[in-house]
Design a protein around this motif. Structure first.
Motif, PDB file in Angstrom:
ATOM      1  N   SER A  32       0.866  -1.175   0.000  1.00 28.96           N
ATOM      2  CA  SER A  32       0.000   0.000   0.000  1.00 28.96           C
ATOM      3  C   SER A  32       0.901   1.222   0.000  1.00 28.96           C
ATOM      4  O   SER A  32       1.914   1.250   0.706  1.00 28.96           O
ATOM      5  CB  SER A  32      -0.898  -0.009   1.245  1.00 28.96           C
ATOM      6  OG  SER A  32      -1.913   0.954   1.136  1.00 28.96           O
ATOM      7  N   PHE A  34       0.867   5.504   0.237  1.00 30.25           N
ATOM      8  CA  PHE A  34       0.180   6.759   0.526  1.00 30.25           C
ATOM      9  C   PHE A  34       1.019   7.896  -0.034  1.00 30.25           C
ATOM     10  O   PHE A  34       2.222   7.961   0.226  1.00 30.25           O
ATOM     11  CB  PHE A  34       0.025   6.970   2.035  1.00 30.25           C
ATOM     12  CG  PHE A  34      -0.885   6.003   2.716  1.00 30.25           C
ATOM     13  CD1 PHE A  34      -2.208   6.333   2.966  1.00 30.25           C
ATOM     14  CD2 PHE A  34      -0.429   4.760   3.128  1.00 30.25           C
ATOM     15  CE1 PHE A  34      -3.058   5.448   3.609  1.00 30.25           C
ATOM     16  CE2 PHE A  34      -1.264   3.869   3.772  1.00 30.25           C
ATOM     17  CZ  PHE A  34      -2.581   4.214   4.019  1.00 30.25           C
ATOM     18  N   GLN A  45      -4.318   6.677  -1.369  1.00 30.47           N
ATOM     19  CA  GLN A  45      -3.832   5.359  -0.987  1.00 30.47           C
ATOM     20  C   GLN A  45      -4.099   4.399  -2.131  1.00 30.47           C
ATOM     21  O   GLN A  45      -5.245   4.242  -2.563  1.00 30.47           O
ATOM     22  CB  GLN A  45      -4.517   4.852   0.276  1.00 30.47           C
ATOM     23  CG  GLN A  45      -4.054   3.465   0.685  1.00 30.47           C
ATOM     24  CD  GLN A  45      -4.838   2.889   1.852  1.00 30.47           C
ATOM     25  OE1 GLN A  45      -5.883   3.408   2.236  1.00 30.47           O
ATOM     26  NE2 GLN A  45      -4.337   1.805   2.422  1.00 30.47           N
ATOM     27  N   SER A  47      -3.350   0.363  -3.257  1.00 33.84           N
ATOM     28  CA  SER A  47      -2.918  -0.939  -2.740  1.00 33.84           C
ATOM     29  C   SER A  47      -3.034  -1.989  -3.824  1.00 33.84           C
ATOM     30  O   SER A  47      -3.939  -1.946  -4.656  1.00 33.84           O
ATOM     31  CB  SER A  47      -3.786  -1.357  -1.546  1.00 33.84           C
ATOM     32  OG  SER A  47      -3.717  -0.404  -0.516  1.00 33.84           O
TER      33      SER A  47
END
Length: 153
Positions: A32, A34, A45, A47
């Motif tokens: 993930s 950010f 975000q 992922s």
């Protein structure tokens, strides 16, 4: 980004790339990331993971949401966050979110399918241990799965 709201500045603790390990038998790690977008007005975000192995539980293989994208924004009147979420299945959700610099909470109260996540950032900022819970009736909550984020690099 120097004049941004203090609540947004707290989210700096999440910025970067994380290895994500759901504690579900048969599932491997994903990642993930950010990153600030729109000059620090939103936190994105993203992922993803390698394809699920054949040893992954059938329900996970059939309902694998990855890749996912979340956009986190601030309501400056309340200091609360909202996360818009979308995944490869075509699922779109709106979550409420809070982060006090240590405890990260994400929740959604929807008829028939409530969800909530609580994670705690370690003292050194290198891991987040948490768990997702689900509720079908809005009152009874069950652990869906535990998960650990480990900062890369």
């Amino acid at each position: 980004m120097d004049d941004r709201h203090p609540a947004l500045a707290r989210l700096d603790a999440l910025v970067g790339r994380w290895t994500v390990r759901p504690r579900v038998e048969g599932l491997g790690a994903g990642w993930s990331e950010f990153a600030w977008v729109e000059e620090g007005r939103f936190l994105r975000q993203v992922s993803d993971a390698d394809p699920l192995p054949e040893t992954a539980p059938a329900a996970w293989r059939e309902n694998n949401p990855l890749p996912t994208t979340g956009m986190i924004g601030l309501d400056d009147a309340t200091g609360g966050f909202t996360m818009l979420y979308a995944d490869r299945r075509g699922v779109h959700r709106v979550y409420q979110m809070a982060f006090d610099g240590r405890v990260w909470t994400v929740w959604r109260e929807a008829p028939g399918f409530g969800q909530r996540f609580t994670g705690t950032l370690s003292d050194d900022g290198r891991t987040i241990d948490g768990q997702w819970e689900i509720s079908r009736d809005g009152e009874t909550w069950d652990v869906d799965f535990a998960i650990t984020y480990t900062r890369e690099g």
